[in-house]
Design a protein around this motif. Structure first.
Motif, PDB file in Angstrom:
ATOM      1  N   LEU A  52       0.827  -1.205   0.000  1.00 33.69           N
ATOM      2  CA  LEU A  52       0.000   0.000   0.000  1.00 33.69           C
ATOM      3  C   LEU A  52       0.864   1.258   0.000  1.00 33.69           C
ATOM      4  O   LEU A  52       0.476   2.282  -0.570  1.00 33.69           O
ATOM      5  N   ASP A  53       2.032   1.191   0.639  1.00 30.50           N
ATOM      6  CA  ASP A  53       2.958   2.320   0.585  1.00 30.50           C
ATOM      7  C   ASP A  53       3.358   2.602  -0.861  1.00 30.50           C
ATOM      8  O   ASP A  53       3.411   3.761  -1.295  1.00 30.50           O
ATOM      9  N   VAL A  54       3.634   1.524  -1.608  1.00 34.50           N
ATOM     10  CA  VAL A  54       4.016   1.671  -3.010  1.00 34.50           C
ATOM     11  C   VAL A  54       2.862   2.273  -3.808  1.00 34.50           C
ATOM     12  O   VAL A  54       3.058   3.182  -4.624  1.00 34.50           O
ATOM     13  N   ALA A  55       1.658   1.755  -3.597  1.00 35.93           N
ATOM     14  CA  ALA A  55       0.496   2.253  -4.328  1.00 35.93           C
ATOM     15  C   ALA A  55       0.233   3.730  -4.026  1.00 35.93           C
ATOM     16  O   ALA A  55      -0.128   4.502  -4.919  1.00 35.93           O
ATOM     17  N   GLU A  56       0.416   4.128  -2.770  1.00 34.07           N
ATOM     18  CA  GLU A  56       0.216   5.534  -2.408  1.00 34.07           C
ATOM     19  C   GLU A  56       1.273   6.415  -3.055  1.00 34.07           C
ATOM     20  O   GLU A  56       0.969   7.515  -3.549  1.00 34.07           O
ATOM     21  N   ARG A  57       2.507   5.948  -3.069  1.00 35.52           N
ATOM     22  CA  ARG A  57       3.570   6.736  -3.714  1.00 35.52           C
ATOM     23  C   ARG A  57       3.341   6.822  -5.223  1.00 35.52           C
ATOM     24  O   ARG A  57       3.632   7.846  -5.842  1.00 35.52           O
ATOM     25  N   HIS A  62       5.492   9.171  -7.500  1.00 36.30           N
ATOM     26  CA  HIS A  62       6.846   8.934  -6.988  1.00 36.30           C
ATOM     27  C   HIS A  62       7.343   7.513  -7.231  1.00 36.30           C
ATOM     28  O   HIS A  62       8.457   7.173  -6.823  1.00 36.30           O
ATOM     29  N   VAL A  63       6.524   6.681  -7.870  1.00 37.71           N
ATOM     30  CA  VAL A  63       6.871   5.288  -8.117  1.00 37.71           C
ATOM     31  C   VAL A  63       6.518   4.958  -9.561  1.00 37.71           C
ATOM     32  O   VAL A  63       5.483   5.419 -10.073  1.00 37.71           O
ATOM     33  N   SER A  64       7.346   4.167 -10.223  1.00 41.59           N
ATOM     34  CA  SER A  64       7.097   3.811 -11.617  1.00 41.59           C
ATOM     35  C   SER A  64       6.064   2.694 -11.733  1.00 41.59           C
ATOM     36  O   SER A  64       5.775   1.981 -10.766  1.00 41.59           O
ATOM     37  N   SER A  65       5.539   2.522 -12.936  1.00 40.29           N
ATOM     38  CA  SER A  65       4.586   1.434 -13.187  1.00 40.29           C
ATOM     39  C   SER A  65       5.234   0.074 -12.963  1.00 40.29           C
ATOM     40  O   SER A  65       4.582  -0.858 -12.477  1.00 40.29           O
ATOM     41  N   ARG A  69       3.949  -2.859 -10.487  1.00 35.63           N
ATOM     42  CA  ARG A  69       3.686  -4.248 -10.893  1.00 35.63           C
ATOM     43  C   ARG A  69       4.464  -5.233 -10.026  1.00 35.63           C
ATOM     44  O   ARG A  69       3.969  -6.311  -9.681  1.00 35.63           O
ATOM     45  N   ASP A  70       5.692  -4.873  -9.665  1.00 34.25           N
ATOM     46  CA  ASP A  70       6.468  -5.730  -8.761  1.00 34.25           C
ATOM     47  C   ASP A  70       5.761  -5.874  -7.412  1.00 34.25           C
ATOM     48  O   ASP A  70       5.731  -6.962  -6.823  1.00 34.25           O
ATOM     49  N   ALA A  71       5.199  -4.778  -6.927  1.00 36.59           N
ATOM     50  CA  ALA A  71       4.472  -4.826  -5.658  1.00 36.59           C
ATOM     51  C   ALA A  71       3.252  -5.732  -5.785  1.00 36.59           C
ATOM     52  O   ALA A  71       2.919  -6.483  -4.855  1.00 36.59           O
ATOM     53  N   TRP A  72       2.582  -5.691  -6.918  1.00 34.52           N
ATOM     54  CA  TRP A  72       1.425  -6.543  -7.159  1.00 34.52           C
ATOM     55  C   TRP A  72       1.819  -8.019  -7.068  1.00 34.52           C
ATOM     56  O   TRP A  72       1.138  -8.827  -6.451  1.00 34.52           O
ATOM     57  N   ARG A  73       2.956  -8.360  -7.678  1.00 32.93           N
ATOM     58  CA  ARG A  73       3.415  -9.754  -7.620  1.00 32.93           C
ATOM     59  C   ARG A  73       3.694 -10.178  -6.186  1.00 32.93           C
ATOM     60  O   ARG A  73       3.415 -11.314  -5.789  1.00 32.93           O
ATOM     61  N   ARG A  74       4.225  -9.266  -5.403  1.00 34.26           N
ATOM     62  CA  ARG A  74       4.521  -9.610  -4.004  1.00 34.26           C
ATOM     63  C   ARG A  74       3.249  -9.861  -3.199  1.00 34.26           C
ATOM     64  O   ARG A  74       3.268 -10.607  -2.228  1.00 34.26           O
ATOM     65  N   VAL A  75       2.148  -9.218  -3.602  1.00 32.59           N
ATOM     66  CA  VAL A  75       0.879  -9.477  -2.921  1.00 32.59           C
ATOM     67  C   VAL A  75       0.518 -10.953  -3.032  1.00 32.59           C
ATOM     68  O   VAL A  75       0.145 -11.603  -2.057  1.00 32.59           O
ATOM     69  N   GLY A  76       0.643 -11.506  -4.243  1.00 35.47           N
ATOM     70  CA  GLY A  76       0.360 -12.918  -4.439  1.00 35.47           C
ATOM     71  C   GLY A  76       1.285 -13.798  -3.636  1.00 35.47           C
ATOM     72  O   GLY A  76       0.858 -14.823  -3.058  1.00 35.47           O
ATOM     73  N   ARG A 126      -5.092  -0.059 -11.875  1.00 39.01           N
ATOM     74  CA  ARG A 126      -5.648   1.178 -12.447  1.00 39.01           C
ATOM     75  C   ARG A 126      -7.153   1.103 -12.685  1.00 39.01           C
ATOM     76  O   ARG A 126      -7.766   2.097 -13.046  1.00 39.01           O
ATOM     77  N   GLY A 127      -7.760  -0.047 -12.530  1.00 42.08           N
ATOM     78  CA  GLY A 127      -9.197  -0.183 -12.745  1.00 42.08           C
ATOM     79  C   GLY A 127      -9.885  -0.483 -11.430  1.00 42.08           C
ATOM     80  O   GLY A 127      -9.300  -1.075 -10.532  1.00 42.08           O
ATOM     81  N   GLY A 128     -11.145  -0.114 -11.328  1.00 44.53           N
ATOM     82  CA  GLY A 128     -11.888  -0.425 -10.114  1.00 44.53           C
ATOM     83  C   GLY A 128     -11.321   0.225  -8.876  1.00 44.53           C
ATOM     84  O   GLY A 128     -11.376  -0.332  -7.790  1.00 44.53           O
ATOM     85  N   LEU A 129     -10.773   1.426  -9.032  1.00 41.18           N
ATOM     86  CA  LEU A 129     -10.070   2.047  -7.906  1.00 41.18           C
ATOM     87  C   LEU A 129     -10.985   2.399  -6.751  1.00 41.18           C
ATOM     88  O   LEU A 129     -10.576   2.359  -5.608  1.00 41.18           O
ATOM     89  N   GLY A 130     -12.204   2.745  -7.040  1.00 43.44           N
ATOM     90  CA  GLY A 130     -13.091   3.203  -5.978  1.00 43.44           C
ATOM     91  C   GLY A 130     -13.995   2.120  -5.446  1.00 43.44           C
ATOM     92  O   GLY A 130     -13.676   1.415  -4.510  1.00 43.44           O
ATOM     93  N   ARG A 131     -15.155   1.960  -6.082  1.00 43.75           N
ATOM     94  CA  ARG A 131     -16.191   1.087  -5.567  1.00 43.75           C
ATOM     95  C   ARG A 131     -15.722  -0.364  -5.485  1.00 43.75           C
ATOM     96  O   ARG A 131     -15.944  -1.041  -4.483  1.00 43.75           O
ATOM     97  N   ASP A 132     -15.074  -0.894  -6.540  1.00 43.57           N
ATOM     98  CA  ASP A 132     -14.717  -2.315  -6.565  1.00 43.57           C
ATOM     99  C   ASP A 132     -13.687  -2.657  -5.493  1.00 43.57           C
ATOM    100  O   ASP A 132     -13.793  -3.681  -4.814  1.00 43.57           O
ATOM    101  N   ALA A 133     -12.678  -1.794  -5.344  1.00 43.92           N
ATOM    102  CA  ALA A 133     -11.666  -2.050  -4.319  1.00 43.92           C
ATOM    103  C   ALA A 133     -12.276  -1.947  -2.926  1.00 43.92           C
ATOM    104  O   ALA A 133     -11.939  -2.728  -2.029  1.00 43.92           O
TER     105      ALA A 133
END
Length: 253
Positions: A52-57, A62-65, A69-76, A126-133
């Motif tokens: 979440l720190d990465v997503a906020e940055r 302040h953080v590249s795409s 994506r690397d942070a997303w992989r770490r979630v799994g 980048r999708g479903g940022l509000g209601r879906d999340a």
């Protein structure tokens, strides 16, 4: 939606719909992160909120795409590791696998993590940022509530209550992040002293929202007389990164 509806609303979806294009992608991403951060307490040691720190940055540029994506992989990877830990505890005898409550606890823990993983994935994709999340985070909160109430049934009632409570909390977060469409505060440049901006930066960067009343005092000392601004800083509502008052001071959208 009227202003009275906005102030009384107890779920986030209609509020986000009412905002429409006024809700920027940055704000929606930060709102989704704030929903997930609420699960740090009920799901301790079972996931790593660093993503979440990465997503906020990323929301602030302040953080590249690629880093996102690397942070997303770490979630799994975190989800898999936590699930394996739960399974090992069951097999080692820490939990009794044939006990109905222990089996339900295992499922509730994994369900919470799975829903949380979905919420974080939506934030990052980048999708479903509000209601879906928010909906996925609410599902995780429901499962987390079951985890703490499985000492006895009725489990369904506990889950339903947790879902309603989470919706109310998420609605409060919407009111924190988005100044509603019925009024707009234009900051007087005289308010934005070096001390006020430094304090706002400290609160924003460090998630130090317990200092919001101090920010209200600093703004008032600088000449701010807006009840909307001062009351929001001093009120009981929760605050998160993207709080509209902090963004107002720092010039963020």
């Amino acid at each position: 939606m009227t202003e009275a509806d906005w102030l009384a609303c107890r779920e986030p979806a209609p509020m986000l719909d009412a905002l429409g294009d006024l809700a920027s992608p940055r704000k929606l991403r930060l709102f989704a992160c704030a929903c997930c951060r609420r699960l740090e307490a009920p799901l301790p040691h079972l996931w790593n909120p660093a993503t979440l720190d990465v997503a906020e940055r990323f929301a602030d540029g302040h953080v590249s795409s690629d880093e996102l994506r690397d942070a997303w992989r770490r979630v799994g990877e975190d989800l898999h590791t936590a699930h394996r830990r739960i399974e090992l505890e069951t097999r080692s005898g820490t939990r009794q696998p044939k006990d109905a409550h222990a089996s339900a606890l295992l499922e509730a823990q994994y369900s919470a993590l799975r829903e949380l993983s979905t919420a974080v994935a939506l934030i990052i994709s980048r999708g479903g940022l509000g209601r879906d999340a928010a909906q996925a985070a609410r599902g995780a909160a429901q499962a987390a509530a079951l985890r703490s109430t499985l000492s006895g049934w009725p489990v369904r009632a506990a889950g339903a209550d947790a879902g309603c409570a989470e919706q109310v909390a998420q609605a409060e977060l919407v009111r924190d992040l988005f100044a509603d469409r019925f009024w707009f505060v234009v900051p007087d440049p005289a308010w934005l002293t070096a001390d006020v901006r430094a304090l706002a930066n400290h609160i924003y960067d460090g998630h130090a929202f317990e200092h919001m009343p101090i920010l209200a005092d600093a703004l008032q000392d600088a000449g701010c007389e807006s009840g909307r601004v001062l009351d929001h800083c001093r009120g009981p509502a929760p605050h998160a990164r993207g709080c509209w008052v902090i963004d107002l001071v720092l010039g963020k959208e």
